[in-house]
Write a protein that holds these residues in place. Structure first.
Motif, PDB file in Angstrom:
ATOM      1  N   LEU A   9       0.818  -1.242   0.058  1.00 29.91           N
ATOM      2  CA  LEU A   9      -0.044   0.104  -0.073  1.00 29.91           C
ATOM      3  C   LEU A   9       0.999   1.377   0.000  1.00 29.91           C
ATOM      4  O   LEU A   9       0.473   2.050  -0.864  1.00 29.91           O
ATOM      5  N   THR A  10       2.081   1.156   0.845  1.00 29.78           N
ATOM      6  CA  THR A  10       2.804   2.424   0.802  1.00 29.78           C
ATOM      7  C   THR A  10       3.445   2.561  -0.475  1.00 29.78           C
ATOM      8  O   THR A  10       3.641   3.774  -1.024  1.00 29.78           O
ATOM      9  N   GLY A  11       4.112   1.467  -1.263  1.00 27.63           N
ATOM     10  CA  GLY A  11       4.502   1.440  -2.492  1.00 27.63           C
ATOM     11  C   GLY A  11       3.392   2.037  -3.656  1.00 27.63           C
ATOM     12  O   GLY A  11       3.894   2.916  -4.534  1.00 27.63           O
ATOM     13  N   ALA A  12       2.267   1.597  -3.613  1.00 25.33           N
ATOM     14  CA  ALA A  12       1.383   2.148  -4.534  1.00 25.33           C
ATOM     15  C   ALA A  12       0.879   3.392  -4.124  1.00 25.33           C
ATOM     16  O   ALA A  12       0.747   4.114  -5.075  1.00 25.33           O
ATOM     17  N   ALA A  13       0.827   4.010  -2.967  1.00 26.16           N
ATOM     18  CA  ALA A  13       0.666   5.458  -2.611  1.00 26.16           C
ATOM     19  C   ALA A  13       1.667   6.268  -3.111  1.00 26.16           C
ATOM     20  O   ALA A  13       1.501   7.306  -3.735  1.00 26.16           O
ATOM     21  N   PHE A  14       2.862   5.710  -2.946  1.00 24.02           N
ATOM     22  CA  PHE A  14       4.235   6.416  -3.526  1.00 24.02           C
ATOM     23  C   PHE A  14       4.076   6.694  -5.206  1.00 24.02           C
ATOM     24  O   PHE A  14       4.276   7.733  -5.611  1.00 24.02           O
ATOM     25  N   LEU A  15       3.809   5.469  -5.829  1.00 26.44           N
ATOM     26  CA  LEU A  15       3.809   5.419  -7.160  1.00 26.44           C
ATOM     27  C   LEU A  15       2.758   6.519  -7.598  1.00 26.44           C
ATOM     28  O   LEU A  15       2.764   6.971  -8.585  1.00 26.44           O
ATOM     29  N   PHE A  16       1.245   6.344  -7.023  1.00 26.13           N
ATOM     30  CA  PHE A  16       0.341   7.305  -7.464  1.00 26.13           C
ATOM     31  C   PHE A  16       0.608   8.846  -7.392  1.00 26.13           C
ATOM     32  O   PHE A  16       0.160   9.573  -8.092  1.00 26.13           O
ATOM     33  N   GLY A  17       1.580   9.033  -6.253  1.00 26.15           N
ATOM     34  CA  GLY A  17       2.159  10.520  -6.473  1.00 26.15           C
ATOM     35  C   GLY A  17       3.213  10.694  -7.200  1.00 26.15           C
ATOM     36  O   GLY A  17       3.368  11.774  -7.739  1.00 26.15           O
ATOM     37  N   TYR A  18       4.063   9.760  -7.413  1.00 28.50           N
ATOM     38  CA  TYR A  18       5.310   9.831  -8.242  1.00 28.50           C
ATOM     39  C   TYR A  18       5.000  10.143  -9.427  1.00 28.50           C
ATOM     40  O   TYR A  18       5.378  11.007 -10.289  1.00 28.50           O
ATOM     41  N   ILE A  19       4.331   9.173 -10.238  1.00 27.11           N
ATOM     42  CA  ILE A  19       4.153   9.055 -11.784  1.00 27.11           C
ATOM     43  C   ILE A  19       3.470  10.316 -12.177  1.00 27.11           C
ATOM     44  O   ILE A  19       3.942  10.798 -13.062  1.00 27.11           O
ATOM     45  N   PRO A  20       2.402  11.194 -11.588  1.00 29.22           N
ATOM     46  CA  PRO A  20       1.891  12.212 -12.122  1.00 29.22           C
ATOM     47  C   PRO A  20       2.944  13.325 -12.276  1.00 29.22           C
ATOM     48  O   PRO A  20       3.122  14.069 -12.916  1.00 29.22           O
ATOM     49  N   GLN A  21       3.648  13.338 -10.946  1.00 28.08           N
ATOM     50  CA  GLN A  21       4.663  14.524 -10.606  1.00 28.08           C
ATOM     51  C   GLN A  21       5.904  14.373 -11.815  1.00 28.08           C
ATOM     52  O   GLN A  21       6.365  15.289 -12.274  1.00 28.08           O
ATOM     53  N   ARG A  22       6.206  13.137 -12.043  1.00 28.00           N
ATOM     54  CA  ARG A  22       7.399  12.845 -13.077  1.00 28.00           C
ATOM     55  C   ARG A  22       6.966  12.923 -14.485  1.00 28.00           C
ATOM     56  O   ARG A  22       7.678  13.710 -15.136  1.00 28.00           O
ATOM     57  N   SER A  23       5.753  12.892 -14.668  1.00 26.26           N
ATOM     58  CA  SER A  23       5.061  13.195 -16.131  1.00 26.26           C
ATOM     59  C   SER A  23       4.919  14.711 -16.121  1.00 26.26           C
ATOM     60  O   SER A  23       5.313  15.275 -17.233  1.00 26.26           O
ATOM     61  N   GLN A  24       4.592  15.460 -15.011  1.00 26.56           N
ATOM     62  CA  GLN A  24       4.540  16.876 -15.163  1.00 26.56           C
ATOM     63  C   GLN A  24       5.753  17.539 -15.340  1.00 26.56           C
ATOM     64  O   GLN A  24       5.986  18.355 -15.994  1.00 26.56           O
ATOM     65  N   ALA A  25       6.670  16.971 -14.528  1.00 25.48           N
ATOM     66  CA  ALA A  25       8.143  17.459 -14.732  1.00 25.48           C
ATOM     67  C   ALA A  25       8.885  17.176 -16.108  1.00 25.48           C
ATOM     68  O   ALA A  25       9.652  18.035 -16.611  1.00 25.48           O
ATOM     69  N   THR A  26       8.701  16.106 -16.711  1.00 28.69           N
ATOM     70  CA  THR A  26       9.017  15.792 -18.065  1.00 28.69           C
ATOM     71  C   THR A  26       8.634  16.852 -18.948  1.00 28.69           C
ATOM     72  O   THR A  26       9.112  17.337 -19.815  1.00 28.69           O
ATOM     73  N   ARG A  27       7.054  17.106 -19.090  1.00 26.43           N
ATOM     74  CA  ARG A  27       6.407  17.682 -19.772  1.00 26.43           C
ATOM     75  C   ARG A  27       7.041  19.343 -19.669  1.00 26.43           C
ATOM     76  O   ARG A  27       7.305  19.823 -20.702  1.00 26.43           O
ATOM     77  N   LEU A  28       7.246  19.668 -18.417  1.00 25.21           N
ATOM     78  CA  LEU A  28       7.868  21.119 -18.124  1.00 25.21           C
ATOM     79  C   LEU A  28       9.174  21.221 -18.830  1.00 25.21           C
ATOM     80  O   LEU A  28       9.775  22.350 -18.941  1.00 25.21           O
TER      81      LEU A  28
END
Length: 159
Positions: A9-28
């Motif tokens: 659950l901790t890993g899934a919560a981390f990925l749910f927060g990390y993936i959108p942020q990483r995607s936004q950082a790449t786009r920026l």
């Protein structure tokens, strides 16, 4: 089981927060790179415009028989051409700049002698600038701009 569930659950919560942020950082980062490239193209165009303006001023002063002032503007224009030559990466731009720079000594000598033939020679250089350099730079940058016509080749009306 409970510890494994907590870790999952901790890993899934981390990925749910990390993936959108990483995607936004790449786009920026991609957007920032694009903005920087456009900035460099605009700076290139600004330097070309300044060079063209200096050559137009030289032409105008020649039509007024102010060869000393025309020589100053011509020197500024040719110095700008040399600087642009150092920065040019496009072979077509470099060739056009070199073709104009090759006429520096001729123009300088004619201006020093106050030879009226310099008017036609500078007019040819302005034609070359307007024909090959500025439109090419504008089209390669994706930015459209109208190239203003050079100053008319006739002397101003005397009043």
């Amino acid at each position: 089981w409970m510890a494994l569930a907590v870790v999952l659950l901790t890993g899934a919560a981390f990925l749910f927060g990390y993936i959108p942020q990483r995607s936004q950082a790449t786009r920026l980062e991609t957007e920032l790179t694009s903005v920087r490239q456009n900035q460099q193209k605009l700076l290139w165009q600004q330097r070309q415009s300044q060079m063209r303006d200096d050559m137009n001023h030289a032409y105008l002063e020649i039509t007024r028989n102010n060869y000393g002032v025309a020589s100053q503007y011509s020197t500024e224009a040719f110095n700008s051409i040399r600087a642009l030559l150092q920065e040019a990466t496009d072979a077509g731009e470099k060739a056009a700049l070199q073709k104009i720079d090759d006429r520096r000594d001729e123009i300088t000598a004619l201006l020093a002698k106050a030879d009226p033939a310099v008017k036609e020679k500078v007019g040819e250089i302005l034609d070359e600038i307007n024909r090959s350099m500025v439109p090419h730079a504008a089209s390669s940058s994706g930015i459209s701009c109208d190239v203003p016509p050079r100053i008319a080749r006739t002397a101003p009306a005397q009043t």
